[in-house]
Design an enzyme around this catalytic site. Structure first.
Site, PDB file in Angstrom:
ATOM      1  N   PRO A 139      46.456  46.272  26.043  1.00  0.00           N
ATOM      2  CG  PRO A 139      47.353  48.033  27.297  1.00  0.00           C
ATOM      3  CD  PRO A 139      46.078  47.277  27.059  1.00  0.00           C
ATOM      4  CG  ASP A 197      40.132  32.733  24.391  1.00  0.00           C
ATOM      5  OD1 ASP A 197      39.675  33.243  23.354  1.00  0.00           O
ATOM      6  OD2 ASP A 197      40.720  31.642  24.404  1.00  0.00           O
ATOM      7  CD  GLU A 202      38.109  43.026  31.197  1.00  0.00           C
ATOM      8  OE1 GLU A 202      37.600  44.109  30.879  1.00  0.00           O
ATOM      9  OE2 GLU A 202      39.259  42.916  31.611  1.00  0.00           O
ATOM     10  NE  ARG A 304      48.202  36.746  32.820  1.00  0.00           N
ATOM     11  CZ  ARG A 304      47.638  36.757  31.609  1.00  0.00           C
ATOM     12  NH1 ARG A 304      48.258  37.310  30.605  1.00  0.00           N
ATOM     13  NH2 ARG A 304      46.455  36.231  31.425  1.00  0.00           N
TER      14      ARG A 304
HETATM   15  C1  LIG Z   1      51.081  16.733  23.642  1.00  0.00           C
HETATM   16  C2  LIG Z   1      50.397  17.933  23.158  1.00  0.00           C
HETATM   17  C3  LIG Z   1      49.418  18.499  24.138  1.00  0.00           C
HETATM   18  C4  LIG Z   1      48.508  19.512  23.524  1.00  0.00           C
HETATM   19  C5  LIG Z   1      47.275  19.701  24.341  1.00  0.00           C
HETATM   20  C6  LIG Z   1      46.292  20.497  23.615  1.00  0.00           C
HETATM   21  C7  LIG Z   1      44.979  20.632  24.321  1.00  0.00           C
HETATM   22  C8  LIG Z   1      44.359  21.862  23.845  1.00  0.00           C
HETATM   23  C9  LIG Z   1      42.963  22.124  24.304  1.00  0.00           C
HETATM   24  C10 LIG Z   1      42.811  23.591  24.337  1.00  0.00           C
HETATM   25  C11 LIG Z   1      41.518  24.063  24.825  1.00  0.00           C
HETATM   26  C12 LIG Z   1      41.562  25.558  24.899  1.00  0.00           C
HETATM   27  C13 LIG Z   1      40.365  26.111  25.536  1.00  0.00           C
HETATM   28  C14 LIG Z   1      40.523  27.603  25.684  1.00  0.00           C
HETATM   29  C15 LIG Z   1      40.969  28.170  26.762  1.00  0.00           C
HETATM   30  C16 LIG Z   1      41.187  29.662  26.849  1.00  0.00           C
HETATM   31  O1  LIG Z   1      39.984  30.297  27.132  1.00  0.00           O
HETATM   32  C17 LIG Z   1      42.196  29.955  27.948  1.00  0.00           C
HETATM   33  C18 LIG Z   1      42.487  31.461  28.046  1.00  0.00           C
HETATM   34  O2  LIG Z   1      43.008  31.952  26.851  1.00  0.00           O
HETATM   35  P1  LIG Z   1      43.760  33.384  26.742  1.00  0.00           P
HETATM   36  O3  LIG Z   1      42.933  34.404  27.449  1.00  0.00           O
HETATM   37  O4  LIG Z   1      43.869  33.680  25.272  1.00  0.00           O
HETATM   38  O5  LIG Z   1      45.068  33.229  27.416  1.00  0.00           O
HETATM   39  N1  LIG Z   1      43.427  29.240  27.663  1.00  0.00           N
HETATM   40  C19 LIG Z   1      43.845  28.232  28.423  1.00  0.00           C
HETATM   41  O6  LIG Z   1      43.276  27.901  29.430  1.00  0.00           O
HETATM   42  C20 LIG Z   1      45.109  27.512  27.966  1.00  0.00           C
HETATM   43  C21 LIG Z   1      44.913  26.026  27.914  1.00  0.00           C
HETATM   44  C22 LIG Z   1      46.162  25.390  27.387  1.00  0.00           C
HETATM   45  C23 LIG Z   1      46.168  23.933  27.611  1.00  0.00           C
HETATM   46  C24 LIG Z   1      47.457  23.296  27.211  1.00  0.00           C
HETATM   47  N1  LIG Z   2      45.307  47.079  31.004  1.00  0.00           N
HETATM   48  C1  LIG Z   2      45.235  45.892  31.590  1.00  0.00           C
HETATM   49  N2  LIG Z   2      46.080  45.549  32.584  1.00  0.00           N
HETATM   50  C2  LIG Z   2      46.039  44.332  33.146  1.00  0.00           C
HETATM   51  N3  LIG Z   2      45.152  43.360  32.804  1.00  0.00           N
HETATM   52  C3  LIG Z   2      44.292  43.655  31.814  1.00  0.00           C
HETATM   53  C4  LIG Z   2      44.287  44.912  31.161  1.00  0.00           C
HETATM   54  N4  LIG Z   2      43.320  44.908  30.217  1.00  0.00           N
HETATM   55  C5  LIG Z   2      42.738  43.690  30.290  1.00  0.00           C
HETATM   56  N5  LIG Z   2      43.311  42.926  31.238  1.00  0.00           N
HETATM   57  C6  LIG Z   2      43.014  41.544  31.644  1.00  0.00           C
HETATM   58  O1  LIG Z   2      44.031  40.698  31.111  1.00  0.00           O
HETATM   59  C7  LIG Z   2      43.527  39.378  31.024  1.00  0.00           C
HETATM   60  C8  LIG Z   2      44.185  38.622  29.886  1.00  0.00           C
HETATM   61  O2  LIG Z   2      43.934  39.296  28.715  1.00  0.00           O
HETATM   62  P1  LIG Z   2      43.868  38.640  27.266  1.00  0.00           P
HETATM   63  O3  LIG Z   2      43.650  39.774  26.309  1.00  0.00           O
HETATM   64  O4  LIG Z   2      42.892  37.546  27.252  1.00  0.00           O
HETATM   65  O5  LIG Z   2      45.350  38.097  27.037  1.00  0.00           O
HETATM   66  P2  LIG Z   2      45.952  36.613  27.084  1.00  0.00           P
HETATM   67  O6  LIG Z   2      45.300  35.863  25.969  1.00  0.00           O
HETATM   68  O7  LIG Z   2      47.415  36.803  26.848  1.00  0.00           O
HETATM   69  O8  LIG Z   2      45.624  36.010  28.412  1.00  0.00           O
HETATM   70  C9  LIG Z   2      42.045  39.537  30.812  1.00  0.00           C
HETATM   71  O9  LIG Z   2      41.379  38.695  31.721  1.00  0.00           O
HETATM   72  C10 LIG Z   2      41.729  41.000  31.086  1.00  0.00           C
HETATM   73  O10 LIG Z   2      40.734  41.129  32.072  1.00  0.00           O
END
Ligand SMILES: CCCCCCCCCCCCC/C=C/[C@@H](O)[C@H](COP(=O)(O)O)NC(=O)CCCCC
Ligand SMILES: Nc1ncnc2c1ncn2[C@@H]1O[C@H](COP(=O)(O)OP(=O)(O)O)[C@@H](O)[C@H]1O
Ligand SMILES: [Ca+2]
Length: 583
Positions: A139, A197, A202, A304
Site C-alpha cells: 500500500p 521493483d 520480495e 522517501r
Molecule cells: C540527465 C538525465 C539523467 C537520467 C538518468 C537516467 C538513468 C536511468 C537508468 C535507470 C536504471 C534503472 C534500474 C532500476 C532500478 C530499480 O530497481 C530501482 C528500484 O525501483 P523501485 O523499487 O520501483 O523504487 N530504482 C532505482 O534504483 C532508481 C534509479 C534512478 C537513477 C536516476
Molecule cells: N507494508 C509495507 N510497509 C513498509 N514497507 C513495505 C511494505 N510492503 C512492502 N514494503 C517494502 O517497500 C519497499 C518498496 O516497495 P515498492 O513497491 O518497490 O515501491 P517503490 O517502487 O516506491 O520503491 C519494498 O522493498 C518492500 O519490501
C-alpha cells in the site's frame, strides 16, 4: 445444426450474428473467432479476428466492465471480451486494453451454443491460463495507489476471466517474501505483486528460495546450478521505477499487465545471485550498481516522502557531488559469438537469441522441469574460465541482466541486453569530467549510443567480482590494511587463486575531491563502513572513496561482492516487448 441457424462440425462453428443493426457471419475455428460484415447484397466486407488465446471472457447479455454496467438486453445477446491493442504512446511496447463486442443471436439456443463453444475453445486452447492467484499489494509503493489500482482496474478483469484470488495487503517489508517461503501454496498457479521493483524483488526471493528449499539446493554456493522456478510471478506496476515491468512488457500499465497475466503469458528471466564470501546476499534482475546509482539510492531513501520524485532530486544531488570510486573489477566473458551488448539489436517478444539460449542453458533437459533436479551437479559451475581484470577509478559500475529500460530511460542501461540469454551486461564508466558524465546519463533518455564514449566500456559476461582498492586506510586499521594490501596484490598476480572473501572489508580514508555544489571538501576520516552503508549522509558529508551497491533498489550491506548469472531462473506472466514500431 440448430435449425439452419448454426453450423457446427469438428473444425468450425458458424452462424449469422448481429452487432448493432449490422449483420455478420461469425465463425469459430480452432485458433480464431472471426466475424465478417455482410452487406445488404450479401457481399462480405471487413473481418475482425480475435485469437482464442486472447479471449478474456464471454458473458450472457450485454455487459460492460470498468465501470461495471448491465445494459438493457434480451436473452439473445452475449458479450465477448478480448485483448485489444492500442496505438503506442511514446514507448516501444504495446498498450493493451479490454476489447468488447456485444452480439445478438437469431435465437436463444444459438446464443447458448456460442457461449458454450467459446468457453470450451478457451479451456482447450489456452491451457496455461491461471485459475487461482496469490496477490500481494504494497500500500506504500510509488504514489501509494496500489490498493486503488488493484481494486478498480485489475480485480474486475480477474473476476471476468474466472480467476479467484487471495489478496494480502502487506503491513511490513518482507511479509510477502516470508509468506511465499513458509505458507502452503497448494492450488496457486502464480503470485502477483502490486508495487514496484522492491516489491517484485520480495516475491522473487520468496519464489527462488522456496524452489531451492524444496529441491534441496544451497543458495549460498555461487557455483551451484539453481533449480528453475515453475511458479510464475506477475507484476501490476504501482511503484516508483517499475523497471522490471517496463523492460518485460514495454509499458507500465496495470491493465496491460493484468491481461498478460490472465492469458497466461510466460517469459523466462535471467537472475543474478550476489554473494559475499560464502553467503548469498541478494538476487537481482535489473540493476546491481555501485557508485552513482548506489549513491542515488542511499540519498533517495532519506527522501522517501517525495515518492518517485526522490530519485530525480537525489540524482541531481549526487551528480553535483562529482564522485569517483577506486576499485578492481573482474569478469568472466560470455560467448561473444552469440550476441554482443553493442550489436544494436533489441530483445523483443519471441526473441531468437533467448529461445536458442534455452538449449545451451539446459542441455540435457526435455521440457519437463523435474529433469533439472535429477542431476544438477553434472553441469558446469558457472564460474569456470579466465577472469579478466580491470582496475581504476569509476563513476559507476553497473550490472544488468536485462535492458533495465524504464520511463526515465526508455532504452535502458543496456539497450541490447536480453531477458533470458543467460548473460549479464557489465557497464564501467570511468572517472571523467562532469560534462562527460552528464552526456553519458543524458544518452539514456535518447536513442544516442551511451557506450560510444571514450570513458565507457560494456562487456557481456557470466560473472563479476568487485574488490575495493587498498591504501589510504585509517590509521587504526593498519593491521587490517596490511592484510588487505597483500590479498589485493594476490588478486592482481593470480586472480583465479583468490576466493572473493579473502579481501577483508576495508575502511577508507577520504581523499580530497571537488564537489560541484561549491566547496573543496575537507579530508574526513570515514566512520566504519558497515554503519556508513546504512546511514548515508547528505551529499557533501559522505566519505568519498567507498560507495554502496544498489541491488534492484536495495542497498547491499557489503561492498566486495561476487555476482553470477543464472539463465532463465524465474518466469513472469509476460511475453517480452511487443514492438509497436513495426521495426
Ligand atoms: C540527465 C538525465 C539523467 C537520467 C538518468 C537516467 C538513468 C536511468 C537508468 C535507470 C536504471 C534503472 C534500474 C532500476 C532500478 C530499480 O530497481 C530501482 C528500484 O525501483 P523501485 O523499487 O520501483 O523504487 N530504482 C532505482 O534504483 C532508481 C534509479 C534512478 C537513477 C536516476
Ligand atoms: N507494508 C509495507 N510497509 C513498509 N514497507 C513495505 C511494505 N510492503 C512492502 N514494503 C517494502 O517497500 C519497499 C518498496 O516497495 P515498492 O513497491 O518497490 O515501491 P517503490 O517502487 O516506491 O520503491 C519494498 O522493498 C518492500 O519490501
Ligand atoms: Ca540476460
Amino acid at each position: 445444426m440448430i435449425g439452419k441457424e448454426m453450423e457446427i462440425d469438428s473444425v468450425r462453428v458458424e452462424s449469422s450474428l448481429w452487432v448493432g443493426n449490422k449483420r455478420f457471419k461469425a465463425s469459430l475455428s480452432e485458433w480464431y473467432f472471426s466475424w465478417t460484415e455482410i452487406d445488404k447484397r450479401n457481399r462480405e466486407k471487413k473481418t475482425v479476428s480475435v485469437p482464442v488465446s486472447e479471449v478474456i471472457g464471454v458473458k450472457e447479455g450485454r455487459e460492460e466492465i470498468q465501470p461495471r454496467k448491465k445494459l438493457e438486453d434480451s436473452d439473445l445477446d452475449f458479450t465477448l471480451f478480448y485483448v485489444k491493442r492500442n496505438r503506442r504512446g511514446n514507448t516501444r511496447g504495446t498498450l493493451w486494453s479490454l476489447g468488447r463486442t456485444q452480439f445478438c443471436c437469431p435465437s436463444r439456443d444459438v446464443r447458448d451454443q456460442w457461449i458454450t463453444q467459446l468457453r470450451t475453445a478457451l479451456k482447450t486452447h489456452s491451457p496455461s491460463r491461471p485459475h487461482r492467484l496469490l496477490v500481494f499489494i504494497n500500500p506504500f509503493g510509488g504514489k501509494k495507489r496500489g490498493k486503488q489500482i488493484y481494486h478498480s482496474l485489475v480485480s474486475p478483469l480477474f473476476e471476468l476471466a474466472g480467476i479467484s484470488c487471495h489478496v494480502v495487503v502487506t503491513e511490513r517489508a518482507n511479509q510477502a517474501r516470508d509468506y511465499i517461503l513458509k505458507k502452503d501454496l497448494t492450488g496457486f498457479e502464480g503470485v502477483i505483486c502490486v508495487g514496484g521493483d522492491g516489491m517484485f524483488s520480495e516475491l522473487m526471493h520468496g519464489v527462488i528460495g522456496r524452489t531451492q528449499q524444496e529441491a534441496g539446493v544451497s543458495e549460498h554456493n555461487p557455483t551451484v546450478m539453481l533449480q528453475p522456478c515453475d511458479l510464475h510471478i506477475g507484476i501490476i506496476p504501482a511503484g516508483s521505477t517499475d523497471c522490471v515491468c517496463f523492460a518485460t512488457v514495454g509499458v507500465n500499465d496495470p491493465v496491460t499487465s493484468a491481461l498478460h497475466i490472465i492469458i497466461g503469458d510466460s517469459q523466462p528471466l535471467d537472475v543474478c545471485s550476489v554473494h559475499h564470501k560464502s553467503t548469498l546476499v541478494k538476487y537481482s534482475v535489473s540493476m546491481v550498481g555501485y557508485g552513482f546509482y548506489g549513491d542515488v539510492l542511499a540519498e533517495s531513501e532519506r527522501h522517501r516522502w517525495m515518492g518517485p520524485l526522490r530519485y530525480d532530486y537525489s540524482g541531481c544531488m549526487v551528480f553535483l557531488c562529482n564522485r569517483n570510486y577506486p576499485g578492481l573489477v573482474q569478469y568472466l566473458p560470455a560467448d561473444s559469438h552469440v550476441s554482443s551488448p553493442r550489436d544494436n539489436t533489441r530483445c523483443l517478444a519471441g526473441c531468437r537469441v533467448c529461445s536458442e539460449s534455452k538449449e545451451r542453458l539446459f542441455p540435457h533437459s526435455d521440457s519437463s522441469s523435474s529433469l533439472y533436479s535429477t542431476n544438477l551437479s553434472q553441469y558446469s559451475s558457472g564460474l569456470e574460465g579466465e577472469w579478466v581484470t580491470i582496475e581504476g577509478k569509476f563513476k559507476c559500475v553497473s550490472l544488468t541482466c536485462m535492458s533495465s529500460s524504464c520511463p526515465r530511460s526508455p532504452t535502458g542501461l543496456s539497450p541490447s541486453a536480453h531477458l533470458a540469454d543467460g548473460t549479464v551486461d557489465l557497464i564501467l564508466v570511468r572517472e571523467t569530467n562532469p560534462l562527460g558524465f552528464l552526456t553519458y546519463l543524458h544518452r539514456h533518455t535518447t536513442t544516442q549510443d551511451q557506450f560510444d564514449l571514450p570513458f565507457v566500456e560494456v562487456h557481456r559476461v557470466r560473472a563479476v567480482r568487485f574488490f575495493l582498492q587498498p591504501g589510504e586506510e585509517e590509521e587504526e586499521e593498519y593491521e587490517e590494511e596490511t592484510e588487505i594490501e597483500s590479498s589485493f596484490e594476490r588478486v592482481l598476480e593470480d586472480p583465479d587463486k583468490l576466493h572473493t572473501g579473502d579481501i577483508a572489508n576495508s575502511q577508507s580514508k577520504s581523499t580530497s575531491q571537488q564537489c560541484l555544489a561549491g566547496q573543496e571538501r575537507e579530508t574526513v576520516k570515514s566512520p566504519r563502513r558497515k554503519k556508513r552503508n546504512f546511514v548515508c549522509g547528505p551529499c557533501c558529508t559522505k566519505p568519498p572513496s567507498v560507495s554502496v551497491w544498489n541491488c534492484d533498489g536495495e542497498i547491499l550491506p557489503h561492498t566486495e561482492i561476487l555476482c553470477r548469472v543464472h539463465g532463465q531462473l524465474v518466469r513472469l506472466f509476460a511475453r517480452g516487448i511487443e514492438d509497436s514500431t513495426g521495426a
